[in-house]
Design an enzyme around this catalytic site. Structure first.
Site, PDB file in Angstrom:
ATOM      1  CG  ASP A  74      -1.824   1.206   1.139  1.00  0.00           C
ATOM      2  OD1 ASP A  74      -1.544   2.118   0.613  1.00  0.00           O
ATOM      3  OD2 ASP A  74      -3.050   0.897   1.273  1.00  0.00           O
ATOM      4  CG  HIS A  75       1.720   4.279  -3.258  1.00  0.00           C
ATOM      5  ND1 HIS A  75       0.533   3.920  -3.865  1.00  0.00           N
ATOM      6  CD2 HIS A  75       1.542   5.545  -3.528  1.00  0.00           C
ATOM      7  CE1 HIS A  75      -0.215   4.855  -4.379  1.00  0.00           C
ATOM      8  NE2 HIS A  75       0.523   5.808  -4.110  1.00  0.00           N
TER       9      HIS A  75
ATOM     10  CE  LYS B 292       1.412   8.884  -1.195  1.00  0.00           C
ATOM     11  NZ  LYS B 292       1.849   9.424  -2.448  1.00  0.00           N
TER      12      LYS B 292
ATOM     13  CG  ASP C  86      -8.159   3.925  -7.466  1.00  0.00           C
ATOM     14  OD1 ASP C  86      -7.286   2.655  -7.717  1.00  0.00           O
ATOM     15  OD2 ASP C  86      -8.014   4.851  -7.669  1.00  0.00           O
TER      16      ASP C  86
ATOM     17  CG  HIS D  66      -4.039   4.456  -1.240  1.00  0.00           C
ATOM     18  ND1 HIS D  66      -3.069   3.315  -1.154  1.00  0.00           N
ATOM     19  CD2 HIS D  66      -4.217   4.582  -2.461  1.00  0.00           C
ATOM     20  CE1 HIS D  66      -2.751   3.036  -2.294  1.00  0.00           C
ATOM     21  NE2 HIS D  66      -3.417   3.819  -3.044  1.00  0.00           N
TER      22      HIS D  66
ATOM     23  CE  LYS E  41      -8.750   8.624  -9.710  1.00  0.00           C
ATOM     24  NZ  LYS E  41      -7.159   8.408  -9.498  1.00  0.00           N
TER      25      LYS E  41
ATOM     26  CE  LYS F  94      -0.738  13.498  -6.289  1.00  0.00           C
ATOM     27  NZ  LYS F  94      -1.629  12.350  -6.232  1.00  0.00           N
TER      28      LYS F  94
HETATM   29  C1  BG6 Z   1      -3.382   4.594  -6.676  1.00  0.00           C
HETATM   30  C2  BG6 Z   1      -4.738   4.602  -7.328  1.00  0.00           C
HETATM   31  O1  BG6 Z   1      -3.168   3.715  -5.735  1.00  0.00           O
HETATM   32  O2  BG6 Z   1      -2.943   5.824  -6.090  1.00  0.00           O
HETATM   33  C3  BG6 Z   1      -4.711   6.048  -8.318  1.00  0.00           C
HETATM   34  O3  BG6 Z   1      -4.953   3.437  -8.321  1.00  0.00           O
HETATM   35  C4  BG6 Z   1      -4.257   7.410  -7.512  1.00  0.00           C
HETATM   36  O4  BG6 Z   1      -6.128   5.963  -8.849  1.00  0.00           O
HETATM   37  C5  BG6 Z   1      -2.844   6.722  -6.949  1.00  0.00           C
HETATM   38  O5  BG6 Z   1      -4.208   8.145  -8.506  1.00  0.00           O
HETATM   39  C6  BG6 Z   1      -2.617   8.150  -5.888  1.00  0.00           C
HETATM   40  O6  BG6 Z   1      -1.323   7.954  -5.596  1.00  0.00           O
HETATM   41  P1  BG6 Z   1      -0.511   9.266  -5.163  1.00  0.00           P
HETATM   42  O7  BG6 Z   1       0.818   8.761  -4.627  1.00  0.00           O
HETATM   43  O8  BG6 Z   1      -0.197  10.224  -6.601  1.00  0.00           O
HETATM   44  O9  BG6 Z   1      -1.409   9.966  -4.315  1.00  0.00           O
END
Ligand code: BG6
Length: 512
Positions: free
Chosen positions: A195-196, A200, A254, A259, A360, A365
């Protein structure tokens, strides 16, 4: 600084990545190109990669090692965070190889096993890290064939681990199925579910903010906190052919299932017994178990708003509506925006709403968490001019961009008149540390090589989150009277219905 002479050593040992061969399944895909290879390159540039690391890209297309290296070089030039130096790429790329095979073809895995043995005979470490970066429909085949080829077995001369990319299932049954085939192949201690957001820096700092400072934790409960907001705004839409995947997923699956529920867990969890992977994950799971389930259309309609963007303007550019995006069904009922009011039924958080919104095609952002403290008693200053407009104490954790933490408070405006003015104390990563540190994937790759699963989701965490999300998806897609789909123009802050979610308690979304 800790004066215990063993302290630093201990930390180092825990986080030291070990030499290994990293096998990437889906090596010609977007994730490998955009995230994994630039992350490896940047780690190489910083001297953080373990010596003797080999990378094998596994994919279906015919390619030689040289062709694969040259493709990656072109991409790295464009995408690397720290630029691209030929002098560094040359030696780095020598340890990158390509292995052609269909994911379904067990013979390809047997050939892979021979190749891995060969690399080990030539001085490789014996350790193997299998990274599932392909489309998720191949995870089953890849895991089965790794098992068939004996590549999952722990050997005397090295470990074998697996990293699994998201999405981890599309609902609870599919996540359970995937957990089952993963656990038939690798034990949980060797499984790393990405889970990236957990990689962070700013997300990692939530625990430090809470548990390494005495100030905040004393106030971190329903006696002092009025409500919490978690916002993830994105200006992007369905660029790069993403519509095909996204239209099957939607904002809730998603981003929220993984996240944003991870961020919520970090904010709401109890202090862990220790900083071990299971110590931390045990506490996060407890939070997920206490989320009040939203069962049935009525509960979902009252607590969740879903919406799609219509045509509008983002950053001055006209953009089409969600249903007109490439690869999106023109009659789609998939949400590009979702807002939720979540209650956590436990001792600490009873009565405190956690509002989450994700969309979205919002104006910019930005991801942040804001903790809204209760107002001071209404006697004394609350009758003063400016009191109504000046919000109370709000602690804002800016996950990205402009990473930092700020504390909003009320101050007296200088001068003879008694008047209140909102002010803030602000900590910026850029000012304090010269930046916010490595990319999430850099940290996560190193942790998987080091055998530290703290920043990866555990099987029960993933299932618990799906159990919560599935009730909402069921009310939307399987009920006879589904809650409506709202609309918002692209470039706006979302549908007006999302404001109503907060009205009952007289709350408002924070302006970002
Ligand atoms: C991904 C989603 O896991 O995370 C994307 O599939 C999303 O839809 C992205 O845009 C967001 O990641 P970050 O690191 O740019 O906030």
């Amino acid at each position: 600084m800790n004066d215990n002479p063993f302290y630093e050593d201990d930390l180092e040992v825990r986080n030291r990545p070990e030499p290994c061969t990293l096998v990437i399944f889906g090596a010609t895909g977007d994730l490998t190109h955009r995230k994994l290879v630039p992350a490896l390159y940047n780690l190489a540039e910083e001297g953080d990669l373990p010596p003797g690391l080999n990378v094998i890209g596994f994919a279906r297309r015919e390619k030689t090692d040289e062709e694969f290296r040259s493709d990656l070089e072109d991409l790295n030039r464009k995408l690397s965070r720290r630029g691209h130096q030929d002098a560094l790429w040359g030696p780095f790329s020598k340890s990158i190889f390509y292995h052609q095979s269909e994911f379904q073809d067990v013979e390809g895995y047997k050939r892979l096993a021979e190749r891995l043995d060969q690399l080990d005979r030539e001085g490789g470490s014996g350790n193997r890290l299998f990274y599932l970066a392909s489309a998720p429909e191949f995870f089953d085949d890849i895991l089965t064939n790794l098992r068939e080829a004996g590549l999952n077995q722990q050997r005397e001369n090295g470990w074998s681990r697996v990293v699994v990319e998201k999405p981890f299932g599309i609902d609870l049954p599919s996540a359970k199925h995937l957990n089952q085939i993963v656990s038939d192949t690798f034990p949980e201690r060797d499984t790393y579910r990405i889970d990236h957001y957990l990689g962070k820096e700013t997300a990692q700092n939530i625990m430090v903010l809470r548990f390494a400072n005495s100030l905040f934790e004393l106030l971190w409960n329903n006696r002092c906190i009025d409500h919490v907001q978690i916002t993830c705004a994105e200006h992007l839409g369905m660029e790069g052919g993403r519509g095909g995947y996204y239209d099957k997923a939607g904002a809730l699956r998603d981003m929220v299932q993984n996240h944003l529920l991870q961020l919520l867990s970090l904010i709401a969890m109890e202090p862990p017994a220790d900083l071990s992977a299971d110590g931390v994950r045990d506490e996060k799971v407890k939070v997920l178990k206490c989320l009040r389930p939203m069962v049935g259309e009525k509960a979902v309609a009252e607590n969740v708003i879903r919406a799609q963007y219509t045509a509008g303007n983002v950053n001055g550019e006209p953009v089409v509506g969600y249903r007109r995006e490439d690869r999106v069904n023109p009659g789609s009922m998939t949400e590009s925006y979702v807002a939720l009011r979540i209650m956590i039924d436990n001792w600490r958080w009873e009565g405190v709403p956690f509002y989450i919104r994700m969309g979205k095609r919002l104006p910019k952002k930005s991801t942040e968490i804001s903790i809204h403290f209760k107002h001071a008693p209404k006697v004394l200053f609350n009758a003063l001019p400016g009191a109504e407009a000046a919000p109370g104490n709000v602690l804002v954790i800016r996950i990205q961009p402009n990473e930092g933490i700020s504390l909003g408070m009320r101050s007296k405006l200088p001068g003879p008149a008694a008047r209140l003015q909102p002010v803030k104390m602000d900590f910026e990563y850029q000012t304090a540390f010269g930046g916010s540190g490595p990319e999430a994937y850099e940290r996560l790759l190193l942790d998987a090589m080091a055998g530290d699963a703290t920043l990866f989701a555990r099987d029960d965490e993933v299932e618990q989150a799906w159990a919560f999300i599935d009730e909402i998806e069921n009310a939307w897609h399987k009920s006879s009277n589904p809650p409506p789909m709202a609309e918002y123009p692209a470039g706006s802050w979302g549908p007006k219905e999302a404001d109503l979610l907060l009205k009952e308690r007289d709350h408002q979304w924070r302006r970002l």
